[in-house]
Design a protein around this motif. Structure first.
Motif, mmCIF file in Angstrom:
data_model
loop_
_atom_site.group_PDB
_atom_site.id
_atom_site.type_symbol
_atom_site.label_atom_id
_atom_site.label_comp_id
_atom_site.label_asym_id
_atom_site.label_seq_id
_atom_site.Cartn_x
_atom_site.Cartn_y
_atom_site.Cartn_z
ATOM 1 N N LEU A 19 0.840 -1.191 0.000
ATOM 2 C CA LEU A 19 0.000 0.000 0.000
ATOM 3 C C LEU A 19 0.879 1.247 0.000
ATOM 4 O O LEU A 19 1.856 1.326 0.746
ATOM 5 C CB LEU A 19 -0.887 -0.041 1.241
ATOM 6 C CG LEU A 19 -2.035 0.925 1.360
ATOM 7 C CD1 LEU A 19 -2.989 0.824 0.181
ATOM 8 C CD2 LEU A 19 -2.778 0.666 2.662
ATOM 9 N N LEU A 20 0.545 2.224 -0.841
ATOM 10 C CA LEU A 20 1.335 3.444 -0.962
ATOM 11 C C LEU A 20 0.794 4.613 -0.153
ATOM 12 O O LEU A 20 1.334 5.716 -0.213
ATOM 13 C CB LEU A 20 1.443 3.853 -2.439
ATOM 14 C CG LEU A 20 2.235 2.894 -3.327
ATOM 15 C CD1 LEU A 20 2.174 3.358 -4.774
ATOM 16 C CD2 LEU A 20 3.675 2.798 -2.845
ATOM 17 N N LYS A 21 -0.277 4.385 0.606
ATOM 18 C CA LYS A 21 -0.836 5.447 1.446
ATOM 19 C C LYS A 21 -1.509 4.833 2.665
ATOM 20 O O LYS A 21 -1.867 3.654 2.665
ATOM 21 C CB LYS A 21 -1.843 6.281 0.652
ATOM 22 C CG LYS A 21 -3.096 5.517 0.259
ATOM 23 C CD LYS A 21 -4.095 6.398 -0.461
ATOM 24 C CE LYS A 21 -5.416 5.657 -0.672
ATOM 25 N NZ LYS A 21 -6.408 6.509 -1.288
ATOM 26 N N ASP A 22 -1.651 5.632 3.697
ATOM 27 C CA ASP A 22 -2.390 5.205 4.883
ATOM 28 C C ASP A 22 -3.882 5.206 4.573
ATOM 29 O O ASP A 22 -4.377 6.075 3.844
ATOM 30 C CB ASP A 22 -2.150 6.164 6.048
ATOM 31 C CG ASP A 22 -0.727 6.121 6.584
ATOM 32 O OD1 ASP A 22 -0.027 5.112 6.355
ATOM 33 O OD2 ASP A 22 -0.318 7.096 7.229
ATOM 34 N N ILE A 23 -4.604 4.241 5.136
ATOM 35 C CA ILE A 23 -6.068 4.225 5.092
ATOM 36 C C ILE A 23 -6.527 4.016 6.525
ATOM 37 O O ILE A 23 -6.834 2.900 6.958
ATOM 38 C CB ILE A 23 -6.601 3.129 4.145
ATOM 39 C CG1 ILE A 23 -5.995 3.290 2.748
ATOM 40 C CG2 ILE A 23 -8.130 3.192 4.072
ATOM 41 C CD1 ILE A 23 -6.401 2.220 1.756
ATOM 42 N N PRO A 24 -6.540 5.102 7.307
ATOM 43 C CA PRO A 24 -6.803 4.978 8.744
ATOM 44 C C PRO A 24 -8.170 4.390 9.089
ATOM 45 O O PRO A 24 -8.285 3.668 10.091
ATOM 46 C CB PRO A 24 -6.681 6.421 9.265
ATOM 47 C CG PRO A 24 -6.590 7.296 8.077
ATOM 48 C CD PRO A 24 -6.285 6.456 6.888
ATOM 49 N N GLU A 25 -9.183 4.640 8.273
ATOM 50 C CA GLU A 25 -10.518 4.109 8.578
ATOM 51 C C GLU A 25 -10.559 2.578 8.508
ATOM 52 O O GLU A 25 -11.440 1.948 9.074
ATOM 53 C CB GLU A 25 -11.597 4.725 7.668
ATOM 54 C CG GLU A 25 -11.388 4.509 6.189
ATOM 55 C CD GLU A 25 -10.503 5.534 5.499
ATOM 56 O OE1 GLU A 25 -10.523 5.543 4.264
ATOM 57 O OE2 GLU A 25 -9.791 6.309 6.164
ATOM 58 N N GLU A 26 -9.579 1.971 7.826
ATOM 59 C CA GLU A 26 -9.464 0.510 7.756
ATOM 60 C C GLU A 26 -8.285 -0.005 8.591
ATOM 61 O O GLU A 26 -7.959 -1.191 8.541
ATOM 62 C CB GLU A 26 -9.294 0.059 6.301
ATOM 63 C CG GLU A 26 -10.465 0.383 5.411
ATOM 64 C CD GLU A 26 -11.730 -0.388 5.759
ATOM 65 O OE1 GLU A 26 -11.667 -1.413 6.483
ATOM 66 O OE2 GLU A 26 -12.808 0.041 5.307
ATOM 67 N N LYS A 27 -7.618 0.911 9.306
ATOM 68 C CA LYS A 27 -6.450 0.591 10.133
ATOM 69 C C LYS A 27 -5.312 0.001 9.299
ATOM 70 O O LYS A 27 -4.594 -0.901 9.730
ATOM 71 C CB LYS A 27 -6.827 -0.344 11.281
ATOM 72 C CG LYS A 27 -7.839 0.276 12.222
ATOM 73 C CD LYS A 27 -8.189 -0.635 13.354
ATOM 74 C CE LYS A 27 -9.225 0.057 14.230
ATOM 75 N NZ LYS A 27 -9.794 -0.805 15.214
ATOM 76 N N LEU A 28 -5.141 0.526 8.078
ATOM 77 C CA LEU A 28 -4.059 0.118 7.188
ATOM 78 C C LEU A 28 -3.063 1.262 7.063
ATOM 79 O O LEU A 28 -3.456 2.428 7.020
ATOM 80 C CB LEU A 28 -4.606 -0.237 5.792
ATOM 81 C CG LEU A 28 -5.572 -1.419 5.736
ATOM 82 C CD1 LEU A 28 -6.157 -1.550 4.337
ATOM 83 C CD2 LEU A 28 -4.884 -2.708 6.162
ATOM 84 N N VAL A 29 -1.785 0.913 7.003
ATOM 85 C CA VAL A 29 -0.740 1.923 6.912
ATOM 86 C C VAL A 29 0.073 1.741 5.633
ATOM 87 O O VAL A 29 0.145 0.641 5.071
ATOM 88 C CB VAL A 29 0.207 1.883 8.137
ATOM 89 C CG1 VAL A 29 -0.549 2.239 9.406
ATOM 90 C CG2 VAL A 29 0.870 0.528 8.263
ATOM 91 N N LYS A 30 0.692 2.826 5.210
ATOM 92 C CA LYS A 30 1.570 2.783 4.048
ATOM 93 C C LYS A 30 2.590 1.670 4.245
ATOM 94 O O LYS A 30 3.186 1.542 5.316
ATOM 95 C CB LYS A 30 2.272 4.137 3.897
ATOM 96 C CG LYS A 30 3.183 4.232 2.712
ATOM 97 C CD LYS A 30 3.787 5.618 2.631
ATOM 98 C CE LYS A 30 4.739 5.733 1.461
ATOM 99 N NZ LYS A 30 5.298 7.097 1.347
#
Length: 78
Positions: A19-30
């Motif tokens: 992943l190349l960006k954070d997706i905080p609403e899914e608790k995923l990080v770059k």
């Protein structure tokens, strides 16, 4: 010549991506690693993110612009 992600070649089923960006609403990080499980549209893929035990954390539709193909072996480009 073999194309690579810089050339915007399409991802394939079961490719491993980061992943190349954070997706905080899914608790995923770059940098989070996932697997392509389906092509939904041109340059849009369903990515499965899992934990170390192989349990699915989230499946998410993402644009190829938000992903980087990971390589496990050196490819010789001629």
């Amino acid at each position: 010549m073999k194309k690579n992600r810089i050339d915007k070649s399409p991802l394939k089923l079961l490719d491993v991506v980061a992943l190349l960006k954070d997706i905080p609403e899914e608790k995923l990080v770059k940098g989070q690693v996932g697997t392509v499980v389906e092509e939904l549209d041109e340059a849009v893929y369903e990515i499965e993110f899992a934990n170390k035990q192989g349990e699915t954390l989230v499946n998410l539709a993402l644009s190829s612009e938000d992903l980087m193909l990971l390589h496990f072996e050196t490819e010789i480009i001629t």
